[in-house]
Design a protein around this motif. Structure first.
Motif, PDB file in Angstrom:
ATOM      1  N   ALA A  81      34.115   5.296 -27.815  1.00 25.46           N
ATOM      2  CA  ALA A  81      33.915   4.075 -27.127  1.00 25.46           C
ATOM      3  C   ALA A  81      35.067   3.373 -26.833  1.00 25.46           C
ATOM      4  CB  ALA A  81      33.006   3.306 -27.916  1.00 25.46           C
ATOM      5  N   TYR A  82      35.436   2.668 -25.734  1.00 29.68           N
ATOM      6  CA  TYR A  82      36.733   1.980 -25.459  1.00 29.68           C
ATOM      7  C   TYR A  82      36.675   0.313 -25.672  1.00 29.68           C
ATOM      8  CZ  TYR A  82      38.053   6.518 -23.559  1.00 29.68           C
ATOM      9  OH  TYR A  82      38.187   7.777 -23.418  1.00 29.68           O
ATOM     10  N   ASP A  83      35.380   0.111 -25.930  1.00 35.75           N
ATOM     11  CA  ASP A  83      35.431  -1.393 -26.484  1.00 35.75           C
ATOM     12  C   ASP A  83      35.010  -1.284 -27.864  1.00 35.75           C
ATOM     13  OD1 ASP A  83      34.201  -3.964 -27.061  1.00 35.75           O
ATOM     14  OD2 ASP A  83      33.097  -3.928 -25.226  1.00 35.75           O
ATOM     15  N   ILE A  84      35.639  -2.039 -28.783  1.00 37.98           N
ATOM     16  CA  ILE A  84      35.598  -2.230 -30.199  1.00 37.98           C
ATOM     17  C   ILE A  84      33.883  -2.622 -30.554  1.00 37.98           C
ATOM     18  CG2 ILE A  84      36.259  -4.681 -30.369  1.00 37.98           C
ATOM     19  CD1 ILE A  84      38.016  -3.147 -32.791  1.00 37.98           C
ATOM     20  N   LYS A  85      33.402  -3.418 -29.665  1.00 34.13           N
ATOM     21  CA  LYS A  85      31.960  -3.709 -29.783  1.00 34.13           C
ATOM     22  C   LYS A  85      31.180  -2.504 -29.604  1.00 34.13           C
ATOM     23  CE  LYS A  85      32.979  -8.352 -28.572  1.00 34.13           C
ATOM     24  NZ  LYS A  85      33.015  -9.233 -27.249  1.00 34.13           N
ATOM     25  N   GLN A  86      31.444  -1.392 -29.097  1.00 33.78           N
ATOM     26  CA  GLN A  86      30.593  -0.331 -28.951  1.00 33.78           C
ATOM     27  C   GLN A  86      30.757   0.728 -29.658  1.00 33.78           C
ATOM     28  OE1 GLN A  86      27.772  -0.773 -26.940  1.00 33.78           O
ATOM     29  NE2 GLN A  86      28.514  -2.784 -26.446  1.00 33.78           N
ATOM     30  N   LYS A  87      32.074   0.653 -30.837  1.00 36.90           N
ATOM     31  CA  LYS A  87      32.350   1.808 -31.580  1.00 36.90           C
ATOM     32  C   LYS A  87      31.218   2.387 -32.378  1.00 36.90           C
ATOM     33  CE  LYS A  87      36.869   1.999 -30.825  1.00 36.90           C
ATOM     34  NZ  LYS A  87      37.396   3.308 -30.435  1.00 36.90           N
ATOM     35  N   PHE A  88      30.054   1.501 -32.821  1.00 40.16           N
ATOM     36  CA  PHE A  88      29.173   2.004 -33.673  1.00 40.16           C
ATOM     37  C   PHE A  88      28.268   3.209 -33.212  1.00 40.16           C
ATOM     38  CE2 PHE A  88      26.886  -0.970 -30.746  1.00 40.16           C
ATOM     39  CZ  PHE A  88      25.623  -0.395 -30.522  1.00 40.16           C
ATOM     40  N   LYS A  89      28.495   3.431 -31.406  1.00 42.10           N
ATOM     41  CA  LYS A  89      27.728   4.416 -30.912  1.00 42.10           C
ATOM     42  C   LYS A  89      28.603   5.708 -31.080  1.00 42.10           C
ATOM     43  CE  LYS A  89      25.927   1.279 -27.525  1.00 42.10           C
ATOM     44  NZ  LYS A  89      26.140   0.805 -25.876  1.00 42.10           N
ATOM     45  N   GLU A  90      29.685   5.869 -31.369  1.00 40.63           N
ATOM     46  CA  GLU A  90      30.622   7.069 -31.550  1.00 40.63           C
ATOM     47  C   GLU A  90      29.942   8.249 -32.391  1.00 40.63           C
ATOM     48  OE1 GLU A  90      34.926   5.439 -30.369  1.00 40.63           O
ATOM     49  OE2 GLU A  90      34.421   5.991 -32.428  1.00 40.63           O
ATOM     50  N   GLY A  91      29.895   9.141 -31.789  1.00 41.93           N
ATOM     51  CA  GLY A  91      29.149  10.287 -32.661  1.00 41.93           C
ATOM     52  C   GLY A  91      27.517  10.368 -32.728  1.00 41.93           C
ATOM     53  N   LYS A  92      26.913   9.391 -31.789  1.00 45.09           N
ATOM     54  CA  LYS A  92      25.490   9.237 -31.997  1.00 45.09           C
ATOM     55  C   LYS A  92      25.034   9.870 -30.429  1.00 45.09           C
ATOM     56  CE  LYS A  92      25.321   5.706 -35.226  1.00 45.09           C
ATOM     57  NZ  LYS A  92      26.605   5.645 -35.502  1.00 45.09           N
ATOM     58  N   PHE A  93      23.615  10.040 -30.555  1.00 45.86           N
ATOM     59  CA  PHE A  93      23.146  10.972 -29.287  1.00 45.86           C
ATOM     60  C   PHE A  93      22.012   9.835 -28.744  1.00 45.86           C
ATOM     61  CE2 PHE A  93      24.444  13.606 -32.497  1.00 45.86           C
ATOM     62  CZ  PHE A  93      25.061  14.793 -31.687  1.00 45.86           C
ATOM     63  N   ILE A  94      22.030   9.748 -27.417  1.00 49.56           N
ATOM     64  CA  ILE A  94      20.890   9.428 -26.460  1.00 49.56           C
ATOM     65  C   ILE A  94      20.105  10.483 -26.055  1.00 49.56           C
ATOM     66  CG2 ILE A  94      20.722   8.215 -24.031  1.00 49.56           C
ATOM     67  CD1 ILE A  94      21.516   6.297 -26.254  1.00 49.56           C
ATOM     68  N   ILE A  95      18.847  10.548 -26.160  1.00 47.66           N
ATOM     69  CA  ILE A  95      17.957  11.437 -25.741  1.00 47.66           C
ATOM     70  C   ILE A  95      16.659  10.686 -24.809  1.00 47.66           C
ATOM     71  CG2 ILE A  95      16.097  13.132 -26.054  1.00 47.66           C
ATOM     72  CD1 ILE A  95      17.992  13.566 -28.737  1.00 47.66           C
ATOM     73  N   GLU A  96      16.722  11.069 -23.680  1.00 44.76           N
ATOM     74  CA  GLU A  96      15.711  10.517 -22.629  1.00 44.76           C
ATOM     75  C   GLU A  96      14.566  10.534 -23.055  1.00 44.76           C
ATOM     76  OE1 GLU A  96      16.567  10.832 -18.396  1.00 44.76           O
ATOM     77  OE2 GLU A  96      18.765  11.566 -19.061  1.00 44.76           O
ATOM     78  N   ARG A  97      13.667   9.471 -23.173  1.00 50.80           N
ATOM     79  CA  ARG A  97      12.260   9.680 -23.465  1.00 50.80           C
ATOM     80  C   ARG A  97      11.533  10.701 -22.782  1.00 50.80           C
ATOM     81  NH1 ARG A  97       8.770  10.857 -25.705  1.00 50.80           N
ATOM     82  NH2 ARG A  97       6.784   9.863 -26.357  1.00 50.80           N
ATOM     83  N   ALA A  98      11.726  10.651 -21.438  1.00 46.00           N
ATOM     84  CA  ALA A  98      11.017  11.785 -20.542  1.00 46.00           C
ATOM     85  C   ALA A  98      11.101  13.060 -20.911  1.00 46.00           C
ATOM     86  CB  ALA A  98      11.417  11.235 -18.922  1.00 46.00           C
ATOM     87  N   LYS A  99      12.395  13.247 -21.606  1.00 46.15           N
ATOM     88  CA  LYS A  99      12.503  14.683 -21.799  1.00 46.15           C
ATOM     89  C   LYS A  99      12.050  15.310 -23.194  1.00 46.15           C
ATOM     90  CE  LYS A  99      15.158  14.522 -18.036  1.00 46.15           C
ATOM     91  NZ  LYS A  99      16.689  15.038 -17.967  1.00 46.15           N
ATOM     92  N   ILE A 100      11.511  14.378 -23.936  1.00 51.12           N
ATOM     93  CA  ILE A 100      10.917  14.814 -25.328  1.00 51.12           C
ATOM     94  C   ILE A 100       9.677  14.573 -25.594  1.00 51.12           C
ATOM     95  CG2 ILE A 100      13.387  14.531 -26.360  1.00 51.12           C
ATOM     96  CD1 ILE A 100      12.862  11.682 -27.413  1.00 51.12           C
ATOM     97  N   VAL A 101       8.989  14.966 -26.630  1.00 52.80           N
ATOM     98  CA  VAL A 101       7.755  14.723 -27.066  1.00 52.80           C
ATOM     99  C   VAL A 101       7.909  14.541 -28.390  1.00 52.80           C
ATOM    100  CG1 VAL A 101       6.256  16.022 -25.332  1.00 52.80           C
ATOM    101  CG2 VAL A 101       7.233  17.206 -27.127  1.00 52.80           C
ATOM    102  N   LYS A 102       6.896  13.695 -29.234  1.00 50.31           N
ATOM    103  CA  LYS A 102       6.868  13.344 -30.406  1.00 50.31           C
ATOM    104  C   LYS A 102       5.818  14.201 -31.181  1.00 50.31           C
ATOM    105  CE  LYS A 102       6.379   8.756 -31.631  1.00 50.31           C
ATOM    106  NZ  LYS A 102       5.796   7.714 -32.127  1.00 50.31           N
ATOM    107  N   GLU A 103       6.316  14.981 -32.150  1.00 52.96           N
ATOM    108  CA  GLU A 103       5.280  15.722 -32.758  1.00 52.96           C
ATOM    109  C   GLU A 103       5.357  15.537 -34.358  1.00 52.96           C
ATOM    110  OE1 GLU A 103       5.335  19.602 -30.153  1.00 52.96           O
ATOM    111  OE2 GLU A 103       7.123  19.513 -31.250  1.00 52.96           O
ATOM    112  N   TYR A 104       4.153  15.613 -35.108  1.00 53.89           N
ATOM    113  CA  TYR A 104       4.065  15.229 -36.598  1.00 53.89           C
ATOM    114  C   TYR A 104       3.997  16.311 -37.375  1.00 53.89           C
ATOM    115  CZ  TYR A 104       3.019  10.607 -34.327  1.00 53.89           C
ATOM    116  OH  TYR A 104       2.827   9.768 -33.556  1.00 53.89           O
ATOM    117  N   ASP A 105       4.867  16.200 -38.566  1.00 57.58           N
ATOM    118  CA  ASP A 105       4.766  17.392 -39.360  1.00 57.58           C
ATOM    119  C   ASP A 105       3.432  17.327 -40.162  1.00 57.58           C
ATOM    120  OD1 ASP A 105       7.319  17.786 -38.417  1.00 57.58           O
ATOM    121  OD2 ASP A 105       8.287  16.923 -40.098  1.00 57.58           O
TER     122      ASP A 105
END
Length: 105
Positions: A81-105
Motif C-alpha cells: 500500500a502506498y498510502d500509510i492509512k492503507q498499510k493494514f491491507k498488505e499481505g491480505k486477500f480480497i476474494i469476490e463474493r460471486a466467485k465463492i460459496v460458503k460451506e460448513y464443516d
C-alpha cells in the motif's frame, strides 16, 4: 468473528477450499463483480504477476489470485500500500463474493 470458525469458503466453480471463516476480516469490500471479502489468509491459490493498481482507496501493488485447480480469477492479494492509512491491507486477500460459496464443516 467466532461464529465463522467452522466455515470454509470454496471456489464456486470447483469447490476447492480457499479460506477459513476464522480468517475472514471484513465483508465490506468491493471488487469488479460487486461485493468482496477481505481475508487474512488464503490457500489453494496461485498468484499472478505483480502490478500497480489504482483502486477506490488508493494506489497498491497487487497480484491477482487464481484457484489452484480450475484457474478461476478470484480476486487479488495486496502486496504493498502506498498510502500509510492503507498499510493494514498488505499481505491480505480480497476474494469476490460471486466467485465463492460458503460451506460448513
Amino acid at each position: 468473528m467466532a461464529e465463522y470458525s467452522n466455515t470454509t469458503y470454496s471456489c464456486r466453480s470447483c469447490r476447492n477450499p480457499l479460506a477459513s471463516g476464522a480468517d475472514l476480516l471484513s465483508k465490506s469490500f468491493l471488487a469488479k463483480s460487486g461485493k468482496a471479502f477481505l481475508f487474512s489468509q488464503a490457500k489453494n491459490i496461485v498468484e499472478g504477476p505483480k502490478e500497480k493498481k489504482l483502486l477506490i482507496t488508493g494506489l497498491f501493488k497487487t497480484a491477482d489470485i487464481h484457484c489452484s485447480i480450475c484457474g478461476q480469477v478470484l480476486g487479488w492479494k495486496y502486496l504493498k500500500a502506498y498510502d500509510i492509512k492503507q498499510k493494514f491491507k498488505e499481505g491480505k486477500f480480497i476474494i469476490e463474493r460471486a466467485k465463492i460459496v460458503k460451506e460448513y464443516d
